[in-house]
Design an enzyme around this catalytic site. Structure first.
Site, PDB file in Angstrom:
ATOM      1  N   TRP A 298       0.868  -1.188   0.000  1.00 30.62           N
ATOM      2  CA  TRP A 298       0.000   0.000   0.000  1.00 30.62           C
ATOM      3  C   TRP A 298       0.895   1.224   0.000  1.00 30.62           C
ATOM      4  CZ3 TRP A 298      -4.699  -1.818  -0.931  1.00 30.62           C
ATOM      5  CH2 TRP A 298      -5.748  -0.891  -1.069  1.00 30.62           C
TER       6      TRP A 298
ATOM      7  N   ASN B 255     -13.981   0.781   0.920  1.00 26.61           N
ATOM      8  CA  ASN B 255     -13.227   2.025   0.972  1.00 26.61           C
ATOM      9  C   ASN B 255     -12.990   2.554  -0.443  1.00 26.61           C
ATOM     10  OD1 ASN B 255     -11.239   4.025   2.306  1.00 26.61           O
ATOM     11  ND2 ASN B 255      -9.992   3.049   0.730  1.00 26.61           N
ATOM     12  N   GLU B 256     -13.653   3.665  -0.768  1.00 26.47           N
ATOM     13  CA  GLU B 256     -13.381   4.488  -1.960  1.00 26.47           C
ATOM     14  C   GLU B 256     -13.752   3.855  -3.301  1.00 26.47           C
ATOM     15  OE1 GLU B 256      -9.928   7.377  -0.066  1.00 26.47           O
ATOM     16  OE2 GLU B 256      -9.324   5.946  -1.624  1.00 26.47           O
TER      17      GLU B 256
ATOM     18  N   GLU C  30     -11.725  10.856   6.201  1.00 25.58           N
ATOM     19  CA  GLU C  30     -10.301  10.682   5.896  1.00 25.58           C
ATOM     20  C   GLU C  30      -9.710  12.014   5.476  1.00 25.58           C
ATOM     21  OE1 GLU C  30      -8.514   7.957   3.191  1.00 25.58           O
ATOM     22  OE2 GLU C  30      -9.792   6.276   3.760  1.00 25.58           O
TER      23      GLU C  30
END
Length: 883
Positions: free
Chosen positions: A194, A460-461, A558
């Protein structure tokens, strides 16, 4: 009837009939296993739970995987196929049991399971629980093998066999040095790399494994879900028990639920059908009992009630299940706001709107068997110690271990729980969906008893990825990906969540527009719309001190800026050649494109960059300045969100949540974290203590006018005095002080409490310019009620006039288990930083602006330590020390 009761008694194993074996019998297979690679050239002992990397490390066959460039050096480990094996003796007579299961709580990830050379099952999902019927193959002495297939190879093969269309992204950006096709395997997504973590696609038995033997039936899951019926003004508990019944006929018994402190006891007759079945009981809590609710940290107690559920089968046969019952309600409120288009997005806990304050949680280690109880307790305690009340368990990691949620229950940390999908599109073929459905059913069942969990979130996203076309999909091909998205997160995951858990809300993605996204067929054109839902926001180039660049959002889930971890943390995994900002190591460790340059750019907007000719001193100074920059940037952004709580400006506002990215680190590297790998507090985490304080004054400028807002998370209105002080940088004596009395701040609100043009303030105080002076302020109420001190810089500190290098000193004394550091300074000192190297512990304050000659700081050690060791390790740094 009596016969059935006697039969069911065999499930529980207390006072079983003559000739029947006790039950259920459980035999753990934790401990020592053999471990070998594909061609047999490497054979060693490996612990279970565990993984291949930590087994090799414990046997001294590899170095620390985190040392220098070992994430690349040890890539061969993940590319090989490993086998775990062992012999075990069955500690009971096999023939006396109707059913024997082999149960894996977690297998990482793709494996074939054999007992006595017979394949009993296969696994392909790290997040699922597997139970295999081994009744026909188990013997007195057994040989078990778990043959793993490389996750990298498996993911690549799954991608190749998905021929109809590609499912992006293929690979991570090159800067991450990662592996490809992680979206084709149900495994910790960030284990393939990541932008803050390494690539370590592990193999191993990462959770408990055991043999379970039983006759007639077995209790598999037991969950509690509270609800409050307003019309009846009564609490109730839904108790769900899942059984495996191997009897050919239904089995009947009595279940008694007892909660002594709530004067509640109820008994039910139950009937268990053959096969897997569930019993759902509704327990009404005695109305005459006062139920103390579970509250988030800072809002009340985390009261739980001891509860005993007794499955009583007559003639003395019974099983007792001891559990903790918590009572709380949660609502996600999305409703029109007067004076604004769109909808609100906030959480009501027990009927009270709560401003969510916290951060985002990532896996605490690449190797889950290294995440100890002590580590979890340390990091989660550090969360509440910084005045946080919530964490978002991010969707690219793992569903955390049971103890994580137990600790959050105890500490009052609310959990926004993502399902494990992140920053990618995913396949929806039948096998994949079946695996996901089993995963989601298991995880919701496992976790839903925890009051800390307030929300399920699908991914997520990924809504944003489709809306923004992150993967450059031609428009005429987009429809298939939209259909896949709805199929996965709505028709499968949402369907399961609603069926399994009606006690808390579900959203399909983060960021999302919530109800507006639903209205737009689940995929909003702009999931970052500030009038709906939650937003993610990152901008590394604009001036972070300028609050106008930030979205006046309903909920900031975030946002963040990077910094480097302390030198003492990096030193453990580096060599002397690595200790510069531009070394190969520093470039290798940075997994975010241009991240190192972005940090210097942002720091350079307001600070002079270090120029020391000693390379090591230059490196340490640069690390320090990145932490100053990060702390100051997130302070500015968080304070903007907190002061936007109660107002609507141009249709935007009513911000009710700020979760910065990110709380913790997975390894020793530059990242957005406020806690370093191992738990050491960065400057940002000390700042969080202040900017998340329940009572806070926030200063900012707009068009030359200084505003100070009062922000309160308190449950009652309060009368306060605001004190505003101007100091010249060159003197420790205040230039002037203003005390504004009679400031009323309403409970749970943010409101302006002071307004003055900067030029008027400077004239009134005399001898002050923007460059020569700094404003400080705090709130004081009756008794112990007060805010932390806060400040507003009137100019960039690189333009400050009169700042001088102070003589800083510290005297240390021991007071019980704590240590007092008496600091003295000869001048006003910005960003005073106390560092005790590798000594585990934290200070009660750090990174502060010191405007008085003397300040006492307390050190809380996490392990026994001596004054001598603290003195030897202590370093004191302030802004002027790096120039």
């Amino acid at each position: 009837m009596l016969l059935l009761l006697l039969l069911l008694a065999a499930c529980w194993g207390r006072g079983t009939p003559s000739g029947s074996p006790p039950g259920p019998a459980v035999h753990s297979l934790r401990g020592d296993w053999w471990l070998g690679n594909g061609n047999g050239s490497v054979v060693l002992n490996g612990d279970v739970p565990g993984c291949v990397h930590t087994a090799l490390l414990r046997q001294g066959l590899i170095q620390d995987p985190y040392y220098r460039f070992n994430d690349l050096t040890y890539r061969w480990i993940s590319l090989d196929n490993w086998t775990y094996s062992r012999t075990f003796k069955t500690p009971f007579y096999v023939s006396k049991w109707q059913k024997v299961n082999l149960v894996f709580e977690g297998v990482d990830t793709v494996a074939q399971i054999l007992i006595n050379n017979v394949t009993v099952g296969r696994t392909d999902n790290m997040f699922n629980r597997y139970s295999f019927d081994i009744t026909s193959v188990i013997k007195e002495v057994n040989f078990i093998e778990v043959r793993f297939l490389s996750a990298i190879s498996y993911a690549a093969e799954q991608s190749r066999s998905h021929r109809a269309y590609s499912v992006p992204p293929q690979c991570p950006p090159p800067v991450q040095k990662g592996e490809c096709h992680v979206n084709f395997i149900r495994k910790e997504q960030c284990s393939f790399s990541w932008d803050w973590g390494p690539s370590f696609p592990t193999q191993g038995i990462w959770k408990d494994v055991r043999i379970e033997a039983y006759n007639l039936c077995h209790l598999i899951f037991f969950t509690l879900t509270p609800s409050y019926v307003k019309s009846a003004q009564q609490w109730s508990l839904e108790i769900e028990s899942v059984f495996d019944v191997v009897s050919s006929k239904p089995v009947v018994g009595l279940v008694t639920v007892n909660i002594p402190k709530l004067q509640t006891q109820q008994t039910y007759t139950t009937e268990l059908p053959p096969g897997e079945g569930r019993i759902v009981l509704l327990v009404n809590i005695n109305k005459s009992a006062t139920v103390q609710t579970w509250w988030p940290s800072g809002h009340g107690n985390q009261t739980g009630y001891d509860m005993t559920t007794t499955f009583n089968m007559g003639a003395g046969y019974k099983i007792e299940k001891f559990s903790k019952a918590y009572f709380r309600t949660v609502e996600l409120v999305e409703e029109p706001i007067p004076g604004s288009p769109g909808l609100s997005f906030y959480f009501r806990i027990n009927g009270l709107p709560i401003f969510i304050k916290g951060s985002n949680w990532i896996p605490a280690d690449s190797f889950q068997d290294r995440v100890s109880s002590d580590m979890l307790k340390l990091i989660l305690q550090s969360t509440v110690d910084a005045n946080m009340n919530a964490l978002r368990v991010w969707g690219g990691g793992v569903y955390e271990q049971d103890e994580f949620y137990d600790i959050c229950d105890e500490l009052g940390i609310m959990i926004w729980q993502d399902f494990m999908f992140a920053c990618a599109l995913y396949p929806t073929d039948q096998n994949y969906l079946e695996s996901v459905r089993a995963e989601v059913t298991h995880q919701v069942t496992r976790l839903k008893s925890h009051p800390c969990i307030i929300l399920w979130s699908g991914n997520n996203e990924n809504e944003a990825a489709i809306a923004g076309n992150w993967f450059s999909i031609p428009q005429d091909e987009m429809e298939v990906y939209i259909l896949d998205y709805v199929k996965l997160y709505v028709k499968n995951i949402q369907e399961i969540v609603i069926a399994e858990d009606k006690s808390r809300p579900y959203i399909t993605s983060s960021p999302t527009n919530g109800k507006e996204s639903v209205k737009e067929s689940w995929l909003s054109q702009n999931p970052y719309d500030t009038h709906y839902g939650d937003t993610h926001f990152y901008d590394y180039l604009s001036d972070c001190w300028n609050w106008t660049v930030y979205p006046k959002t309903r909920f900031a889930s975030e946002y963040g800026f990077q910094s480097w971890p302390s030198f003492s943390t990096l030193e453990k995994v580096s060599s002397t050649d690595d200790w510069s900002y531009t070394s190969n190591f520093s470039l290798h460790r940075q997994h975010h494109a241009a991240g190192n340059d972005q940090m210097l750019h942002q720091a350079g907007l307001h600070f002079k960059l270090p120029q020391n000719t000693d390379p090591l001193k230059l490196f340490k100074d640069t690390i320090y300045l990145t932490q100053v920059m990060q702390a100051q940037c997130i302070k500015a952004e968080t304070e903007f969100y907190r002061r936007s709580r109660s107002e609507i400006i141009n249709g935007e506002g009513h911000t009710m949540g700020s979760l910065y990215w990110q709380l913790n680190d997975i390894w020793q590297a530059p990242s957005w974290a406020s806690l370093e790998y191992g738990g050491k507090w960065k400057m940002l985490h000390y700042f969080a203590q202040h900017f998340f304080a329940p009572l806070l004054p926030v200063g900012y400028e707009d068009d030359g006018v200084l505003y100070i807002y009062g922000v309160s998370d308190l449950h009652s209105d309060c009368e306060l005095t605001l004190q505003v002080t101007l100091h010249q940088w060159s003197s420790m004596e205040p230039v002037c002080t203003l005390a504004k009395e009679g400031v009323t701040l309403k409970a749970g609100s943010a409101a302006p409490i002071y307004k003055e043009p900067i030029n008027d303030l400077l004239k009134r105080c005399g001898n002050c310019t923007r460059q020569s002076c700094v404003v400080t302020f705090y709130l004081k109420g009756k008794g112990e009620l007060h805010s932390p001190g806060n400040y507003h810089f009137l100019s960039s500190l690189k333009d400050a006039v009169g700042l001088e290098k102070a003589q800083l000193s510290a005297t240390i004394s021991q007071q019980g288990d704590l240590f007092a550091f008496v600091l003295q300074t000869t001048a006003i000192t910005p960003f005073v930083w106390l560092d005790v190297g590798n000594i585990p512990g934290r200070f009660n304050d750090n990174g502060f602006l010191m405007t008085e000659k003397r300040k006492v700081v307390v050190f809380y050690p996490w392990e026994p330590i001596s004054i001598e060791e603290l003195k030897k390790s202590l370093s004191l740094t302030s802004l002027m020390d790096i120039y």
